[in-house]
Design a protein around this motif. Structure first.
Motif, short mmCIF file in Angstrom:
data_model
loop_
_atom_site.label_atom_id
_atom_site.label_comp_id
_atom_site.label_asym_id
_atom_site.label_seq_id
_atom_site.Cartn_x
_atom_site.Cartn_y
_atom_site.Cartn_z
N GLU A 142 3.70 10.01 9.93
CA GLU A 142 4.49 9.90 8.77
C GLU A 142 3.60 9.83 7.72
OE1 GLU A 142 7.35 7.46 10.92
OE2 GLU A 142 9.01 8.23 9.47
N LEU A 143 2.86 8.83 7.74
CA LEU A 143 1.94 8.42 6.55
C LEU A 143 1.17 9.67 5.80
CD1 LEU A 143 0.98 5.01 7.61
CD2 LEU A 143 2.13 5.39 5.61
N GLN A 144 0.84 10.45 6.93
CA GLN A 144 -0.03 11.78 6.52
C GLN A 144 0.97 12.64 5.89
OE1 GLN A 144 -1.63 12.36 10.32
NE2 GLN A 144 -3.80 11.66 9.74
N GLU A 145 2.12 12.85 6.44
CA GLU A 145 3.34 13.80 5.80
C GLU A 145 3.41 13.46 4.34
OE1 GLU A 145 6.10 13.88 8.64
OE2 GLU A 145 5.20 15.56 9.73
N TYR A 146 3.06 12.12 3.82
CA TYR A 146 3.63 11.91 2.71
C TYR A 146 2.29 11.67 1.83
CZ TYR A 146 8.66 10.60 3.21
OH TYR A 146 9.88 10.65 3.58
N GLY A 147 1.32 12.00 2.60
CA GLY A 147 -0.04 11.85 1.71
C GLY A 147 -0.41 10.55 1.46
N LEU A 148 -0.10 9.74 2.41
CA LEU A 148 -0.55 8.30 2.27
C LEU A 148 -1.80 7.84 3.11
CD1 LEU A 148 3.04 6.82 1.50
CD2 LEU A 148 1.08 6.88 -0.12
N TYR A 149 -2.16 8.80 3.76
CA TYR A 149 -3.26 8.14 4.92
C TYR A 149 -4.29 8.86 4.42
CZ TYR A 149 -4.59 5.42 8.58
OH TYR A 149 -5.07 4.25 9.34
N PRO A 150 -5.39 7.96 3.94
CA PRO A 150 -6.62 8.93 3.41
C PRO A 150 -7.49 9.67 4.69
CG PRO A 150 -6.52 6.25 3.34
CD PRO A 150 -5.54 6.82 4.25
N VAL A 173 -0.71 8.02 -3.79
CA VAL A 173 -2.18 7.35 -4.08
C VAL A 173 -3.19 8.32 -4.35
CG1 VAL A 173 -3.97 6.01 -2.94
CG2 VAL A 173 -1.49 5.59 -2.54
N ASN A 174 -4.12 8.19 -5.44
CA ASN A 174 -5.13 9.00 -5.59
C ASN A 174 -6.31 8.49 -5.14
OD1 ASN A 174 -7.54 10.18 -6.64
ND2 ASN A 174 -6.45 10.90 -8.74
#
Lengths: 372, 108, 176
Positions: C15-23, C68-69
């Motif tokens: 889920e975190l990856q789907e939101y672009g929140l996992y580095p 997050v960038n």
């Protein structure tokens, strides 16, 4: 008969915000609260608030309460504590049982130009065999004991309800040194914010969905709780019972607006489940169908502290406009900012039902209002 | 037993305040100014405030905010005092309420 | 996509990856980086001003899920105490060969001491092993939210998000 321009009933975030904004704009304001401590629910909230900078996000509830109190006092708001408004009578006359500070009470009668009802909400009860045993209490009671009175009312808890109150009080119980055996939630998903749930899961507290409290028992106080699973119609499934050894059950089953004073006046109310129950209709200025009587905060529908602050501010500005201490052109600009912020606070999956409900209230309120 | 929270991660050291002595069913108890009667008693681990009139059932705190009256006790001789919203005072006499009486009286 | 987090109470890595929140692993290989484990649209934005480098953005409306960038993020961890939901972590997969350092918010008493060991837990509170606490930060600006950094085996870096609470029953007198 004492005369006041504005009387605000309740000194929680909504009431204080209303009193500050009205007083800042030159209105004479008296706040009346039946408790011996002001601030409503704010002083129990030891966690950092959400929202944005306007809502003092990132600041702990009790600090926000302190700030609001100071701002109110600084702006000349008069506050009566230990004073219960026992009735509102025709002509916006209030009867107040005023605490004189030495345990004595006197009856005061006040004639107000404007009244703000900011009396908050009360917790729902869930009944089950054994619920009258000492040790079964509301989550709000637990919160008052641990965060305000600084005493634990038990050592091993079962939390009933996974809305934000259930999740947050579970976390705060662990901060206070207690154990929480589980959170049970009758619905199939967690009611509150996932970030609150994540904190308690990280601390090892299971969140049991589709589960409810069936009965509780003990000799002279609570010693055990029996939970069971429920089906999609919330009916207990036989054979799924489980006994937990807990000494306290905290019930976090939602809140309902406290509106006796509004009803007493004859303000129109509607039953709106998304907002907790019976809610007085109000217009865009938070004015009810009774002229000069405003309703704000949880009394106008159970939401959050940040919406309570904004609704309070709105009523404060509207009152200043109504008594003539600010011009309509200035008032509309200020109100538009607040309306925008309120709408933003009600976005997203947790807020959208409330957004729709509030829009419906204002439409209905406008219809009723034009008839009165 | 002392259930007062001594050091809290957010609120810090234990509740400060002037000590007061109250009497609970004849026993002296130490309380702090600013505490509610309910808190002073529950701090000792004791959770029964009263016994009901008809069935003699034990009752304790429920709503904690002054609305349900499950926590009422006889305070300074006055029954039906809501202990969750009444602050302790030095010398206060608190009794378990039985029905509408205190002092160990039978249900009326 | 949100179904997972409403049932189990925390977002999965997926889920975190789907939101672009996992580095990305590539970013992890360059040093410490933030993980904002917040995937629901709730009205909340203090994480944005908490980052001095502008690496976390919420924008308008404030119900936006954080973005997050990972290039701007240096893994300094100043944002950790700024999140009211205690949902921000910093993970350094380059701490030492085979070891990662996980930084997380902590609001319990007693506060562990730097150099001591603790049982490390995953998002379900399950003990995954022990780790040494190499950093304990609690300044006034953090308003009672401490940030701890614990060293764990590299293979646990995506799982460990805290330590088990210390010494239950510390805060009041026990005894029945």
């Amino acid at each position: 008969m004492i005369e006041k321009q504005a009387v605000v009933i309740g000194s929680g975030p909504a009431g204080l915000a209303a009193s500050i904004e009205a007083a800042k704009r030159g209105v004479e304001v008296l706040v009346v609260d039946e408790n011996s401590l002001p601030g409503g629910q704010l002083f129990k909230q030891i966690h950092k608030f959400f929202g944005s900078a306007d809502h003092r996000a990132g600041i702990r509830g009790f600090n926000i309460g302190q700030d609001l109190l100071e701002e109110a006092r600084k702006n000349g708001v008069e506050i009566w504590l230990d004073s219960a408004v026992i009735g509102i009578f025709p002509g916006r006359e209030l009867a107040v049982e005023k605490g004189e500070g030495n345990g004595n009470k006197t009856l005061q009668k006040i004639k107000a130009q404007k009244i703000v009802i900011a009396t908050g909400a009360s917790e729902n009860a869930v009944s089950f065999p054994g619920w009258t045993l000492p040790g079964v209490m509301s989550a709000g009671a637990v919160q008052t004991f641990i965060n305000v009175q600084r005493v634990l009312p038990g050592e091993r808890f079962l939390m009933v309800g996974s809305g934000n109150v259930g999740l947050i009080v579970t976390y705060q119980l662990m901060q206070a040194g207690a154990d929480v055996a589980a959170i049970v939630e009758a619905a199939g998903s967690i009611g509150g914010y996932a970030v609150h749930a994540a904190k308690v899961r990280r601390a090892g507290v299971p969140i049991r969905l589709n589960t409810t409290i069936k009965k509780a028992g003990g000799q002279e106080e609570l010693e055990w709780a029996e939970i069971c699973q429920v089906d999609s119609s919330w009916q207990p499934i036989p054979g799924t019972e489980e006994t937990l050894e807990v000494d306290t059950i905290a019930i976090a089953a939602g809140l309902k607006p406290l509106i006796q004073l509004a009803r007493m006046q004859g303000c129109h109310v509607e039953f709106i489940p998304e907002l907790g129950g019976w809610v007085p209709l109000h217009d865009k200025n938070m004015e009810t169908t009774c002229p000069g009587i405003f309703v704000v905060g949880d009394s106008a529908g159970v939401e959050e502290a940040n919406t309570a602050l904004e609704e309070g501010r709105l009523a404060g500005v509207a009152i200043a406009e109504a008594v003539g201490t600010i011009s309509p052109s200035r008032a509309i600009l200020e109100k538009e900012e607040i309306w925008k912020r309120l709408e933003n606070l009600r976005l997203g999956p947790f807020g959208e039902h409330r957004l729709l409900a509030k829009k419906k209230i204002i439409e209905e309120g406008n219809r009723q209002w034009k008839r009165e | 037993m002392d259930r007062r929270i001594k050091k809290h991660p957010i609120l810090g050291e234990g509740k400060q305040g002037e000590e007061v002595t109250v009497y609970f069913d004849g026993r002296p108890l130490s309380g702090k100014k600013g505490e509610t009667v309910a808190a002073t008693i529950i701090a000792t681990g004791h959770r029964i405030n009263r016994f009901t009139r008809k069935m003699g059932s034990p009752r304790g705190i429920f709503c904690g905010i002054g609305q349900c009256t499950d926590c009422v006790m006889v305070v300074n001789g006055i029954p039906n005092t809501r202990t969750c919203v009444t602050l302790v005072e030095d010398g206060m006499i608190i009794e378990t309420q039985r029905g509408t009486k205190g002092g160990g009286a039978e249900n009326d | 996509m949100e179904k997972g987090v409403e049932i189990i109470g925390f977002p999965s890595i997926k889920e975190l990856q789907e939101y672009g929140l996992y580095p990305s692993e590539e970013r992890f290989s360059r040093g410490p980086v933030v993980i904002v484990e917040c995937v629901q649209e709730i009205p909340c934005n203090p994480c944005e001003p908490a980052c001095n480098l502008g690496a976390i953005k919420i924008g308008e409306p404030i119900t936006n899920v954080p973005r997050v960038n990972e290039e701007l993020c240096t893994g300094c961890g100043l944002c950790i105490a700024g999140c009211p939901g205690l949902a921000i972590f910093v993970v350094d997969k380059t701490h030492a060969p085979g070891l990662a350092a996980v930084s997380f918010p902590y609001e319990y008493e007693p506060l562990p001491e730097k150099g001591t060991e603790a049982e490390v837990v995953n998002r379900k509170g399950q003990v995954m092993g022990r780790g040494r606490i190499i950093r304990v930060v609690k300044t006034g600006k953090m308003d009672q939210t401490a940030v701890l950094t614990v060293v764990v085996p590299l293979e646990l870096a995506d799982e460990v998000r805290g330590i088990k609470r210390l010494q239950r029953g510390w805060s009041h007198g026990q005894g029945k």
